[in-house]
Design an enzyme around this catalytic site. Structure first.
Site, PDB file in Angstrom:
ATOM      1  N   ASN A  12      93.391  84.238  -2.613  1.00  0.00           N
ATOM      2  CA  ASN A  12      93.796  83.543  -1.491  1.00  0.00           C
ATOM      3  C   ASN A  12      93.088  82.323  -1.534  1.00  0.00           C
ATOM      4  O   ASN A  12      91.892  82.383  -1.527  1.00  0.00           O
ATOM      5  CB  ASN A  12      92.896  84.354  -0.294  1.00  0.00           C
ATOM      6  CG  ASN A  12      93.025  83.873   0.951  1.00  0.00           C
ATOM      7  OD1 ASN A  12      93.804  82.493   0.903  1.00  0.00           O
ATOM      8  ND2 ASN A  12      92.274  83.928   1.874  1.00  0.00           N
ATOM      9  N   LYS A  14      93.342  79.820   0.275  1.00  0.00           N
ATOM     10  CA  LYS A  14      92.733  79.057   1.448  1.00  0.00           C
ATOM     11  C   LYS A  14      93.274  77.670   1.472  1.00  0.00           C
ATOM     12  O   LYS A  14      94.362  77.093   0.810  1.00  0.00           O
ATOM     13  CB  LYS A  14      91.336  79.177   1.680  1.00  0.00           C
ATOM     14  CG  LYS A  14      90.961  80.581   1.412  1.00  0.00           C
ATOM     15  CD  LYS A  14      89.603  81.105   2.354  1.00  0.00           C
ATOM     16  CE  LYS A  14      89.164  82.406   1.799  1.00  0.00           C
ATOM     17  NZ  LYS A  14      87.890  82.808   2.630  1.00  0.00           N
ATOM     18  N   HIS A 100      94.138  87.438   8.591  1.00  0.00           N
ATOM     19  CA  HIS A 100      92.990  87.345   8.014  1.00  0.00           C
ATOM     20  C   HIS A 100      91.810  86.633   9.062  1.00  0.00           C
ATOM     21  O   HIS A 100      92.395  85.923  10.008  1.00  0.00           O
ATOM     22  CB  HIS A 100      93.167  86.041   6.938  1.00  0.00           C
ATOM     23  CG  HIS A 100      92.041  85.711   6.235  1.00  0.00           C
ATOM     24  ND1 HIS A 100      90.919  84.825   6.713  1.00  0.00           N
ATOM     25  CD2 HIS A 100      91.715  85.874   5.091  1.00  0.00           C
ATOM     26  CE1 HIS A 100      90.046  84.853   5.541  1.00  0.00           C
ATOM     27  NE2 HIS A 100      90.491  85.499   4.443  1.00  0.00           N
ATOM     28  N   GLU A 102      89.972  84.229   9.081  1.00  0.00           N
ATOM     29  CA  GLU A 102      89.810  82.923   9.465  1.00  0.00           C
ATOM     30  C   GLU A 102      90.785  82.702  10.485  1.00  0.00           C
ATOM     31  O   GLU A 102      90.666  81.586  11.492  1.00  0.00           O
ATOM     32  CB  GLU A 102      89.782  81.965   8.367  1.00  0.00           C
ATOM     33  CG  GLU A 102      88.312  81.956   7.426  1.00  0.00           C
ATOM     34  CD  GLU A 102      88.487  81.891   5.951  1.00  0.00           C
ATOM     35  OE1 GLU A 102      89.646  81.598   5.565  1.00  0.00           O
ATOM     36  OE2 GLU A 102      87.693  82.391   5.326  1.00  0.00           O
ATOM     37  N   GLU A 172      88.122  93.323   4.688  1.00  0.00           N
ATOM     38  CA  GLU A 172      87.352  92.118   4.582  1.00  0.00           C
ATOM     39  C   GLU A 172      85.992  92.109   5.551  1.00  0.00           C
ATOM     40  O   GLU A 172      86.595  91.365   6.866  1.00  0.00           O
ATOM     41  CB  GLU A 172      88.048  90.862   4.604  1.00  0.00           C
ATOM     42  CG  GLU A 172      89.165  91.043   3.459  1.00  0.00           C
ATOM     43  CD  GLU A 172      89.631  89.555   3.278  1.00  0.00           C
ATOM     44  OE1 GLU A 172      89.489  89.168   1.884  1.00  0.00           O
ATOM     45  OE2 GLU A 172      90.083  88.873   4.062  1.00  0.00           O
ATOM     46  N   GLY A 178      82.939  84.559   1.919  1.00  0.00           N
ATOM     47  CA  GLY A 178      82.387  82.972   1.609  1.00  0.00           C
ATOM     48  C   GLY A 178      80.965  83.186   1.659  1.00  0.00           C
ATOM     49  O   GLY A 178      80.517  81.940   1.715  1.00  0.00           O
ATOM     50  N   SER A 218      83.427  88.061  -0.896  1.00  0.00           N
ATOM     51  CA  SER A 218      82.467  87.576  -2.088  1.00  0.00           C
ATOM     52  C   SER A 218      82.588  88.379  -3.024  1.00  0.00           C
ATOM     53  O   SER A 218      81.634  88.964  -4.170  1.00  0.00           O
ATOM     54  CB  SER A 218      81.138  87.535  -1.582  1.00  0.00           C
ATOM     55  OG  SER A 218      80.792  86.559  -0.458  1.00  0.00           O
TER      56      SER A 218
HETATM   57  P1  PGA Z   1      85.722  85.205  -0.625  1.00  0.00           P
HETATM   58  O1  PGA Z   1      86.751  85.197   0.482  1.00  0.00           O
HETATM   59  O2  PGA Z   1      86.041  85.728  -1.749  1.00  0.00           O
HETATM   60  O3  PGA Z   1      85.663  83.513  -0.817  1.00  0.00           O
HETATM   61  O4  PGA Z   1      84.525  85.653   0.323  1.00  0.00           O
HETATM   62  C1  PGA Z   1      87.747  86.304   0.479  1.00  0.00           C
HETATM   63  C2  PGA Z   1      88.793  86.068   1.536  1.00  0.00           C
HETATM   64  O5  PGA Z   1      88.619  85.522   2.465  1.00  0.00           O
HETATM   65  O6  PGA Z   1      89.918  86.559   1.624  1.00  0.00           O
END
Ligand code: PGA
Length: 256
Positions: A12, A14, A100, A102, A172, A178, A218
């Site tokens: 992803n 982003k 997601h 976010e 997640e 993140g 992460s």
């Molecule tokens: P990250 O994001 O690996 O940077 O923690 C995962 C995601 O949001 O899909």
């Protein structure tokens, strides 16, 4: 990981990378994946909307798939700034991230709008990757199982077994995205097993056993091997670590 299920590693991206950077990253991955003869994992890239067709042209004759990070919850019409599943289909996207964290946090997406998006994606033959996860407050107050159950009940469990079996689930935990704080193997396995149990109760053991449930938050080339070896973890949805070809490739190889 269980051999009867599809192993999936998804990147992803982003809101990162220029078009040139996105194309270089894809070209590097294509080269590395061609050298990996014994890898049977399914690789998905989720670039920003505007690059999907460029990336699709690059990966067209390869084993890599491309998808979108979101889609509209309406099929067409006066929805300025939105992108429909039919548009995604026409530019080569074969999958879409839905719900997601976010999107849920910053754009107030509800389980109900996720359910609409999942229906529309399935009508276009696009694979929904339905993302679920609890916040830190919810985990600290021991609400994580209720939250996950609610997200499944309201967002995806309206589907019949046949339609459900076309979807991928991504667990997640919001506190791990993140932040560098990965769920421990025990926490990940516990939640993935819980999700699979709910799928068994809603549908049946075969549907649950065939469903790929990805871990995200992460996940990187240091911890992927341990996470992917857990019995109910079938791969990962990778953010930060998918932006560099070497680290993403190491995660793909973590299955071997
Ligand atoms: P990250 O994001 O690996 O940077 O923690 C995962 C995601 O949001 O899909």
């Amino acid at each position: 990981m269980n051999d009867s299920r599809k192993k999936i590693v998804a990147g992803n991206w982003k809101m990162n990378l220029s078009l040139q950077e996105a194309q270089s990253l894809t070209a590097e991955l294509l080269g590395m994946i061609q050298d990996e003869k014994n890898n049977d994992s399914h690789v998905y890239l989720f670039p920003p909307f505007v690059y999907i067709n460029n990336i699709y042209r690059q990966i067209q004759n390869s084993t890599i798939n491309v998808g979108a990070q979101n889609c509209a919850d309406q099929i067409s019409g006066a929805y300025t700034g939105e992108t429909s599943v039919t548009m995604l289909n026409s530019v080569g996207a074969s999958a879409v991230l839905i719900g997601h964290s976010e999107r849920r946090t910053y754009y107030h997406e509800s389980n109900q709008s996720c359910a609409n998006k999942i229906n529309l994606a399935l009508q276009q033959g696009i694979i929904p990757f339905y993302c679920i996860g609890e916040t830190l407050n919810e985990r600290n107050s021991n609400q994580q199982f209720n939250i996950i159950e609610k997200q499944l009940m309201e967002g995806i469990f309206h589907l019949g077994a046949e339609e459900f079996s076309k979807c991928v689930i991504a667990y997640e935990p919001v506190w791990a995205i993140g932040t560098g704080l990965t769920a421990s193997p025990d926490q990940a396995q516990e939640m993935h097993a819980f999700i699979r149990k709910l799928i068994t109760e809603k549908y049946d053991a075969t549907t649950a056993n065939n469903c790929s449930i990805l871990y995200g938050g992460s996940c990187n080339d240091q911890n992927a091997k341990e996470l992917f070896s857990l019995p109910d973890v079938d791969g990962g949805l990778i953010g930060g670590a998918s932006l560099k070809s070497r680290s993403f490739m190491n995660i793909i190889k973590a299955f071997q």
